[in-house]
Every structure is written in C-alpha cells, then in structure tokens.
Write a protein that holds these residues in place. Structure first.
Motif, PDB file in Angstrom:
ATOM      1  N   TYR A   4       0.898  -1.136  -0.086  1.00  0.00           N
ATOM      2  CA  TYR A   4      -0.148   0.073  -0.021  1.00  0.00           C
ATOM      3  C   TYR A   4       0.997   1.189   0.036  1.00  0.00           C
ATOM      4  O   TYR A   4       1.661   1.386   0.604  1.00  0.00           O
ATOM      5  N   HIS A   5       0.440   2.053  -1.129  1.00  0.00           N
ATOM      6  CA  HIS A   5       1.104   3.512  -1.035  1.00  0.00           C
ATOM      7  C   HIS A   5       0.527   4.581  -0.433  1.00  0.00           C
ATOM      8  O   HIS A   5      -0.671   4.654  -0.618  1.00  0.00           O
ATOM      9  N   VAL A   6       1.138   5.356   0.506  1.00  0.00           N
ATOM     10  CA  VAL A   6       0.440   6.452   1.195  1.00  0.00           C
ATOM     11  C   VAL A   6       1.413   7.673   0.378  1.00  0.00           C
ATOM     12  O   VAL A   6       2.655   7.849   0.520  1.00  0.00           O
ATOM     13  N   TYR A   7       0.807   8.557  -0.505  1.00  0.00           N
ATOM     14  CA  TYR A   7       1.266   9.568  -1.099  1.00  0.00           C
ATOM     15  C   TYR A   7       0.562  10.948  -1.142  1.00  0.00           C
ATOM     16  O   TYR A   7      -0.557  10.945  -1.135  1.00  0.00           O
ATOM     17  N   PRO A   8       1.439  12.179  -1.106  1.00  0.00           N
ATOM     18  CA  PRO A   8       0.627  13.497  -1.234  1.00  0.00           C
ATOM     19  C   PRO A   8      -0.094  13.641  -2.573  1.00  0.00           C
ATOM     20  O   PRO A   8       0.600  13.107  -3.473  1.00  0.00           O
ATOM     21  N   THR A   9      -1.012  14.177  -2.570  1.00  0.00           N
ATOM     22  CA  THR A   9      -1.636  14.525  -3.881  1.00  0.00           C
ATOM     23  C   THR A   9      -0.996  16.128  -4.125  1.00  0.00           C
ATOM     24  O   THR A   9      -0.841  17.061  -3.371  1.00  0.00           O
ATOM     25  N   ARG A  10      -1.462  16.536  -5.566  1.00  0.00           N
ATOM     26  CA  ARG A  10      -0.963  17.956  -6.075  1.00  0.00           C
ATOM     27  C   ARG A  10       0.233  18.274  -5.410  1.00  0.00           C
ATOM     28  O   ARG A  10       0.742  19.422  -4.788  1.00  0.00           O
ATOM     29  N   ASP A  11       1.101  17.452  -5.607  1.00  0.00           N
ATOM     30  CA  ASP A  11       2.817  17.788  -5.239  1.00  0.00           C
ATOM     31  C   ASP A  11       3.349  18.376  -6.490  1.00  0.00           C
ATOM     32  O   ASP A  11       2.917  18.330  -7.679  1.00  0.00           O
ATOM     33  N   LEU A  12       4.768  18.589  -6.382  1.00  0.00           N
ATOM     34  CA  LEU A  12       5.512  19.015  -7.522  1.00  0.00           C
ATOM     35  C   LEU A  12       5.762  17.997  -8.259  1.00  0.00           C
ATOM     36  O   LEU A  12       6.161  18.420  -9.437  1.00  0.00           O
ATOM     37  N   ILE A  13       5.677  16.641  -7.942  1.00  0.00           N
ATOM     38  CA  ILE A  13       6.114  15.569  -8.896  1.00  0.00           C
ATOM     39  C   ILE A  13       4.987  14.550  -8.620  1.00  0.00           C
ATOM     40  O   ILE A  13       4.213  14.855  -7.697  1.00  0.00           O
ATOM     41  N   GLU A  14       4.833  13.839  -9.855  1.00  0.00           N
ATOM     42  CA  GLU A  14       3.888  12.668  -9.594  1.00  0.00           C
ATOM     43  C   GLU A  14       4.873  11.608  -8.991  1.00  0.00           C
ATOM     44  O   GLU A  14       5.865  11.058  -9.542  1.00  0.00           O
ATOM     45  N   HIS A  15       4.221  11.010  -7.949  1.00  0.00           N
ATOM     46  CA  HIS A  15       4.883  10.046  -7.234  1.00  0.00           C
ATOM     47  C   HIS A  15       4.669   8.747  -7.756  1.00  0.00           C
ATOM     48  O   HIS A  15       3.672   8.073  -8.554  1.00  0.00           O
ATOM     49  N   ASP A  16       5.792   7.785  -8.100  1.00  0.00           N
ATOM     50  CA  ASP A  16       5.993   6.547  -8.633  1.00  0.00           C
ATOM     51  C   ASP A  16       5.433   5.540  -7.708  1.00  0.00           C
ATOM     52  O   ASP A  16       6.076   5.203  -6.649  1.00  0.00           O
TER      53      ASP A  16
END
Length: 57
Positions: A4-16
């Motif tokens: 499971y990935h937890v990642y920020p939205t609307r960040d400077l990059i698109e998280h892989d």
C-alpha cells in the motif's frame, strides 16, 4: 503479499507507485498481518515543503 502506498496529492512531482524507485525516497515498512504473513506500507514524502508548514501551525 500486499503493498500500500501513501502519497501526497497535488505535489511538485507525480509519485511513482508502480515501482520502488520514487524520487522522493519513500519509507518502506513491513506490516505484520494476523495470519503471520507480511504486507508493506510505503510512505512517500512531499517535495513541496508542506510538512514544514504543518509543523508551524
């Protein structure tokens, strides 16, 4: 095995979230399940500095 990935939205990059090679240097933690098997929690870091703003509130 589940990941499971937890990642920020609307960040400077698109998280892989497809591989283990995100530029943010995510933290990978094993999560033991009730049946004795292991899952994985991958926590991505924001690159826009939002953590600093949240700590100052």
């Amino acid at each position: 095995m589940s990941t499971y990935h937890v990642y920020p939205t609307r960040d400077l990059i698109e998280h892989d979230t497809e591989t283990d090679d995100c530029v943010c240097g995510p933290l990978t933690e094993p999560v033991p399940r009730d049946d004795g098997s292991m899952g994985w929690l991958i926590t991505h870091h924001s690159l826009d500095g939002r953590e600093k703003q949240e700590q100052n509130r």
